[in-house]
Design a protein around this motif. Structure first.
Motif, PDB file in Angstrom:
ATOM      1  N   LEU A 104     -70.543  -7.290  -4.169  1.00 52.64           N
ATOM      2  CA  LEU A 104     -69.610  -6.660  -5.113  1.00 52.64           C
ATOM      3  C   LEU A 104     -69.377  -5.198  -4.760  1.00 52.64           C
ATOM      4  CD1 LEU A 104     -68.026  -7.035  -7.807  1.00 52.64           C
ATOM      5  CD2 LEU A 104     -70.056  -6.163  -8.970  1.00 52.64           C
ATOM      6  N   GLY A 105     -70.467  -4.474  -4.511  1.00 52.18           N
ATOM      7  CA  GLY A 105     -70.333  -3.064  -4.184  1.00 52.18           C
ATOM      8  C   GLY A 105     -69.566  -2.834  -2.895  1.00 52.18           C
ATOM      9  N   LEU A 106     -69.864  -3.623  -1.854  1.00 53.96           N
ATOM     10  CA  LEU A 106     -69.187  -3.443  -0.578  1.00 53.96           C
ATOM     11  C   LEU A 106     -67.708  -3.827  -0.658  1.00 53.96           C
ATOM     12  CD1 LEU A 106     -71.895  -4.760   1.930  1.00 53.96           C
ATOM     13  CD2 LEU A 106     -71.192  -2.397   1.528  1.00 53.96           C
ATOM     14  N   VAL A 107     -67.408  -4.901  -1.391  1.00 54.24           N
ATOM     15  CA  VAL A 107     -66.011  -5.331  -1.516  1.00 54.24           C
ATOM     16  C   VAL A 107     -65.186  -4.304  -2.280  1.00 54.24           C
ATOM     17  CG1 VAL A 107     -64.506  -7.011  -2.649  1.00 54.24           C
ATOM     18  CG2 VAL A 107     -66.401  -7.796  -1.240  1.00 54.24           C
ATOM     19  N   VAL A 108     -65.743  -3.771  -3.361  1.00 49.50           N
ATOM     20  CA  VAL A 108     -65.009  -2.759  -4.128  1.00 49.50           C
ATOM     21  C   VAL A 108     -64.795  -1.507  -3.283  1.00 49.50           C
ATOM     22  CG1 VAL A 108     -65.107  -1.207  -6.108  1.00 49.50           C
ATOM     23  CG2 VAL A 108     -65.743  -3.601  -6.378  1.00 49.50           C
ATOM     24  N   PHE A 109     -65.850  -1.074  -2.591  1.00 52.70           N
ATOM     25  CA  PHE A 109     -65.731   0.122  -1.748  1.00 52.70           C
ATOM     26  C   PHE A 109     -64.681  -0.078  -0.654  1.00 52.70           C
ATOM     27  CE2 PHE A 109     -66.886   2.499   2.069  1.00 52.70           C
ATOM     28  CZ  PHE A 109     -66.922   3.793   1.579  1.00 52.70           C
ATOM     29  N   ALA A 110     -64.816  -1.183   0.088  1.00 51.45           N
ATOM     30  CA  ALA A 110     -63.887  -1.437   1.188  1.00 51.45           C
ATOM     31  C   ALA A 110     -62.479  -1.681   0.664  1.00 51.45           C
ATOM     32  CB  ALA A 110     -64.362  -2.648   1.998  1.00 51.45           C
ATOM     33  N   GLY A 111     -62.381  -2.384  -0.485  1.00 51.44           N
ATOM     34  CA  GLY A 111     -61.063  -2.678  -1.044  1.00 51.44           C
ATOM     35  C   GLY A 111     -60.325  -1.434  -1.480  1.00 51.44           C
ATOM     36  N   LEU A 112     -61.006  -0.533  -2.173  1.00 52.30           N
ATOM     37  CA  LEU A 112     -60.352   0.705  -2.615  1.00 52.30           C
ATOM     38  C   LEU A 112     -60.015   1.603  -1.430  1.00 52.30           C
ATOM     39  CD1 LEU A 112     -62.413   1.537  -5.831  1.00 52.30           C
ATOM     40  CD2 LEU A 112     -60.156   0.472  -5.655  1.00 52.30           C
ATOM     41  N   LEU A 113     -60.869   1.563  -0.408  1.00 47.66           N
ATOM     42  CA  LEU A 113     -60.596   2.365   0.785  1.00 47.66           C
ATOM     43  C   LEU A 113     -59.345   1.842   1.501  1.00 47.66           C
ATOM     44  CD1 LEU A 113     -61.680   4.694   2.541  1.00 47.66           C
ATOM     45  CD2 LEU A 113     -62.947   2.978   3.856  1.00 47.66           C
ATOM     46  N   ILE A 114     -59.277   0.531   1.698  1.00 50.37           N
ATOM     47  CA  ILE A 114     -58.103  -0.060   2.349  1.00 50.37           C
ATOM     48  C   ILE A 114     -56.865   0.105   1.474  1.00 50.37           C
ATOM     49  CG2 ILE A 114     -57.085  -2.240   3.138  1.00 50.37           C
ATOM     50  CD1 ILE A 114     -59.956  -3.136   3.850  1.00 50.37           C
ATOM     51  N   GLY A 115     -57.048  -0.042   0.173  1.00 51.67           N
ATOM     52  CA  GLY A 115     -55.918   0.062  -0.755  1.00 51.67           C
ATOM     53  C   GLY A 115     -55.319   1.446  -0.846  1.00 51.67           C
ATOM     54  N   SER A 116     -56.021   2.447  -0.343  1.00 51.84           N
ATOM     55  CA  SER A 116     -55.469   3.809  -0.371  1.00 51.84           C
ATOM     56  C   SER A 116     -54.377   4.007   0.666  1.00 51.84           C
ATOM     57  CB  SER A 116     -56.581   4.835  -0.156  1.00 51.84           C
ATOM     58  OG  SER A 116     -57.152   4.700   1.139  1.00 51.84           O
ATOM     59  N   TRP A 117     -54.199   3.031   1.574  1.00 48.52           N
ATOM     60  CA  TRP A 117     -53.108   3.114   2.541  1.00 48.52           C
ATOM     61  C   TRP A 117     -51.787   3.143   1.785  1.00 48.52           C
ATOM     62  CZ3 TRP A 117     -50.015  -1.340   4.627  1.00 48.52           C
ATOM     63  CH2 TRP A 117     -49.113  -0.907   5.617  1.00 48.52           C
ATOM     64  N   ARG A 118     -50.922   4.075   2.131  1.00 48.24           N
ATOM     65  CA  ARG A 118     -49.702   4.291   1.358  1.00 48.24           C
ATOM     66  C   ARG A 118     -48.736   3.116   1.427  1.00 48.24           C
ATOM     67  NH1 ARG A 118     -46.454   8.911   4.861  1.00 48.24           N
ATOM     68  NH2 ARG A 118     -46.210   7.718   6.797  1.00 48.24           N
ATOM     69  N   GLY A 119     -48.900   2.249   2.437  1.00 50.16           N
ATOM     70  CA  GLY A 119     -48.037   1.077   2.527  1.00 50.16           C
ATOM     71  C   GLY A 119     -48.192   0.137   1.348  1.00 50.16           C
ATOM     72  N   PHE A 120     -49.360   0.146   0.700  1.00 48.38           N
ATOM     73  CA  PHE A 120     -49.571  -0.687  -0.482  1.00 48.38           C
ATOM     74  C   PHE A 120     -48.983  -0.055  -1.747  1.00 48.38           C
ATOM     75  CE2 PHE A 120     -53.339  -2.468   1.911  1.00 48.38           C
ATOM     76  CZ  PHE A 120     -52.800  -3.726   2.060  1.00 48.38           C
ATOM     77  N   GLY A 121     -48.672   1.238  -1.703  1.00 46.42           N
ATOM     78  CA  GLY A 121     -48.116   1.909  -2.878  1.00 46.42           C
ATOM     79  C   GLY A 121     -49.062   1.844  -4.064  1.00 46.42           C
ATOM     80  N   ASP A 122     -48.484   1.661  -5.258  1.00 44.86           N
ATOM     81  CA  ASP A 122     -49.290   1.576  -6.476  1.00 44.86           C
ATOM     82  C   ASP A 122     -50.110   0.298  -6.536  1.00 44.86           C
ATOM     83  OD1 ASP A 122     -48.227   3.986  -7.289  1.00 44.86           O
ATOM     84  OD2 ASP A 122     -46.639   3.068  -8.496  1.00 44.86           O
ATOM     85  N   SER A 123     -49.807  -0.693  -5.707  1.00 45.90           N
ATOM     86  CA  SER A 123     -50.532  -1.965  -5.721  1.00 45.90           C
ATOM     87  C   SER A 123     -51.832  -1.899  -4.926  1.00 45.90           C
ATOM     88  CB  SER A 123     -49.645  -3.083  -5.149  1.00 45.90           C
ATOM     89  OG  SER A 123     -48.488  -3.273  -5.940  1.00 45.90           O
ATOM     90  N   GLY A 124     -52.106  -0.770  -4.285  1.00 46.27           N
ATOM     91  CA  GLY A 124     -53.297  -0.672  -3.460  1.00 46.27           C
ATOM     92  C   GLY A 124     -54.585  -0.951  -4.204  1.00 46.27           C
ATOM     93  N   VAL A 125     -54.639  -0.604  -5.486  1.00 46.59           N
ATOM     94  CA  VAL A 125     -55.854  -0.823  -6.266  1.00 46.59           C
ATOM     95  C   VAL A 125     -56.173  -2.308  -6.383  1.00 46.59           C
ATOM     96  CG1 VAL A 125     -54.676  -0.929  -8.497  1.00 46.59           C
ATOM     97  CG2 VAL A 125     -57.032  -0.131  -8.392  1.00 46.59           C
ATOM     98  N   TRP A 126     -55.152  -3.176  -6.201  1.00 51.01           N
ATOM     99  CA  TRP A 126     -55.371  -4.615  -6.309  1.00 51.01           C
ATOM    100  C   TRP A 126     -56.278  -5.144  -5.208  1.00 51.01           C
ATOM    101  CZ3 TRP A 126     -53.098  -8.653  -9.408  1.00 51.01           C
ATOM    102  CH2 TRP A 126     -52.368  -8.188 -10.497  1.00 51.01           C
ATOM    103  N   VAL A 127     -56.380  -4.471  -4.092  1.00 53.16           N
ATOM    104  CA  VAL A 127     -57.261  -4.937  -3.025  1.00 53.16           C
ATOM    105  C   VAL A 127     -58.695  -4.984  -3.541  1.00 53.16           C
ATOM    106  CG1 VAL A 127     -58.117  -4.519  -0.701  1.00 53.16           C
ATOM    107  CG2 VAL A 127     -55.737  -3.995  -1.252  1.00 53.16           C
ATOM    108  N   GLY A 128     -59.161  -3.856  -4.071  1.00 48.70           N
ATOM    109  CA  GLY A 128     -60.525  -3.805  -4.588  1.00 48.70           C
ATOM    110  C   GLY A 128     -60.722  -4.610  -5.851  1.00 48.70           C
ATOM    111  N   VAL A 129     -59.730  -4.568  -6.751  1.00 49.42           N
ATOM    112  CA  VAL A 129     -59.862  -5.286  -8.028  1.00 49.42           C
ATOM    113  C   VAL A 129     -59.904  -6.796  -7.792  1.00 49.42           C
ATOM    114  CG1 VAL A 129     -58.663  -5.845 -10.178  1.00 49.42           C
ATOM    115  CG2 VAL A 129     -58.829  -3.479  -9.429  1.00 49.42           C
ATOM    116  N   THR A 130     -59.030  -7.312  -6.929  1.00 52.94           N
ATOM    117  CA  THR A 130     -59.023  -8.747  -6.644  1.00 52.94           C
ATOM    118  C   THR A 130     -60.361  -9.187  -6.054  1.00 52.94           C
ATOM    119  OG1 THR A 130     -56.646  -8.733  -6.261  1.00 52.94           O
ATOM    120  CG2 THR A 130     -57.872 -10.589  -5.377  1.00 52.94           C
TER     121      THR A 130
END
Length: 351
Positions: A104-130
């Motif tokens: 859980l910790g690694l997925v949230v960390f990696a997901g939020l880090l990847i989701g910060s890429w501007r190509g995801f826009g406001d949806s980037g947070v969904w990487v970590g949340v999903t």
């Protein structure tokens, strides 16, 4: 009294929805569309596709009813991409990491880090949340459930985007018209105050008030630029784009900012100077004052007859600048005022 105001506020808001085709009515339409999209997404996911607990479908549908059709369609691509990455992260963590807490910790960390890429826009947070939801619900090791989560997200997002694009797709003409009215009124008021200072009917301290007025106009210019941006974006892929208001009149008013600032600087400098040769003579000040008052009327109404008068006054100023009279030849102030005044006339004529 305060309690009564709080209790009646919703009814006042609904009253404005009925009476005025403004922001409140546009908000109500979007809220209704979001609710309808959520219900449709839920029904399709449960009754048609028979997905188990498809909570992501209505959730995604609500968030895809955006302020413009373009944002809905762009959001669909971003959200599906973000959820796909989140699913892959959860699947990898579920297979490789035995401890749910660590995964859980690694997925949230990696997901939020990847989701910060501007190509995801406001949806980037969904990487970590999903990824977090799938790990915490214990779905990360079940490929069928992972596929279901991805399917329901894509389905809900698509339904939200389609509802927004087809059912009364949002326009921002009202915002544009309001910004135009506010800016035209503020520019007109400022030109009249400047005219009063030029004529000499105002104290020198009035120059400070002009600069305060300029700050107000600058703020309205920023709002106007935002309104134009929203209006132009709302036309993209919009079935009702032919009904959107024209933004040229507001863009033209915005273009007045630069010469207006130059004019007020010249007037303030002349009014505050202790050197008389910098300030035009009384007759020249009267001509400039009339020009500014007429420009104020044109800014508010666009009256062609007033525009003709502006051109005539500019020609008279030109004549004064080349006429060898004692009043004008030593006046630096009139020349400093003439150029920005001419630019104001030219840009108002372009409307």
């Amino acid at each position: 009294m305060a309690g009564r105001i709080r209790w009646t506020a919703p009814f006042t808001w609904l009253g404005r929805v009925v009476r005025v085709p403004g922001e409140e009515r546009r908000s109500l339409v979007q809220i209704t569309k979001a609710a309808a999209a959520a219900v449709i997404a839920w029904l399709v996911a449960t009754s048609v596709l028979k997905l188990p607990q498809p909570f992501l479908a209505p959730y995604a549908a609500v968030f895809l009813v955006q302020a413009t059709v373009y944002r809905s369609l762009r959001g669909w691509a971003q959200q599906v991409g973000a959820v796909s990455v989140g699913v892959l992260l959860a699947a990898g963590a579920g297979q490789l990491i035995p401890s749910m807490t660590v995964a859980l910790g690694l997925v949230v960390f990696a997901g939020l880090l990847i989701g910060s890429w501007r190509g995801f826009g406001d949806s980037g947070v969904w990487v970590g949340v999903t990824g977090m939801l799938l790990i915490s619900y214990g779905n990360a090791t079940e490929p069928v459930l992972l596929a279901d989560r991805l399917l329901e997200t894509a389905l809900g997002a698509a339904i939200g985007a389609v509802v927004n694009a087809v059912v009364l797709p949002p326009l921002h003409g009202q915002r544009l018209r309001e910004a135009t009215s506010r800016l035209a009124s503020a520019i007109g008021d400022l030109l009249e105050e400047t005219a009063a200072l030029v004529r000499g009917g105002e104290p020198v301290e009035a120059a400070d008030r002009l600069h305060e007025g300029m700050r107000d106009v600058r703020s309205l210019v920023s709002d106007a630029e935002d309104a134009i941006g929203w209006t132009r974006e709302s036309r993209y892929l919009n079935l009702r784009r032919g009904r959107e208001a024209r933004d040229e009149p507001l863009a033209n008013l915005i273009s007045l900012w630069s010469p207006l600032a130059q004019l007020i600087d010249a007037v303030s400098e002349a009014a505050q100077s202790e050197q008389p040769f910098r300030h035009p003579g009384e007759y020249a000040r009267g001509v400039v004052g009339e020009l500014l008052e007429t420009l104020a009327e044109v800014a508010r109404s666009g009256d062609p007859a007033k525009q003709d008068r502006c051109r005539a006054l500019v020609e008279e100023i030109d004549h004064l600048l080349v006429t060898p009279t004692d009043e004008v030849t030593t006046s630096i102030g009139l020349g400093a005022m003439a150029l920005p005044a001419r630019r104001l006339v030219q840009r108002l004529e372009a409307d």
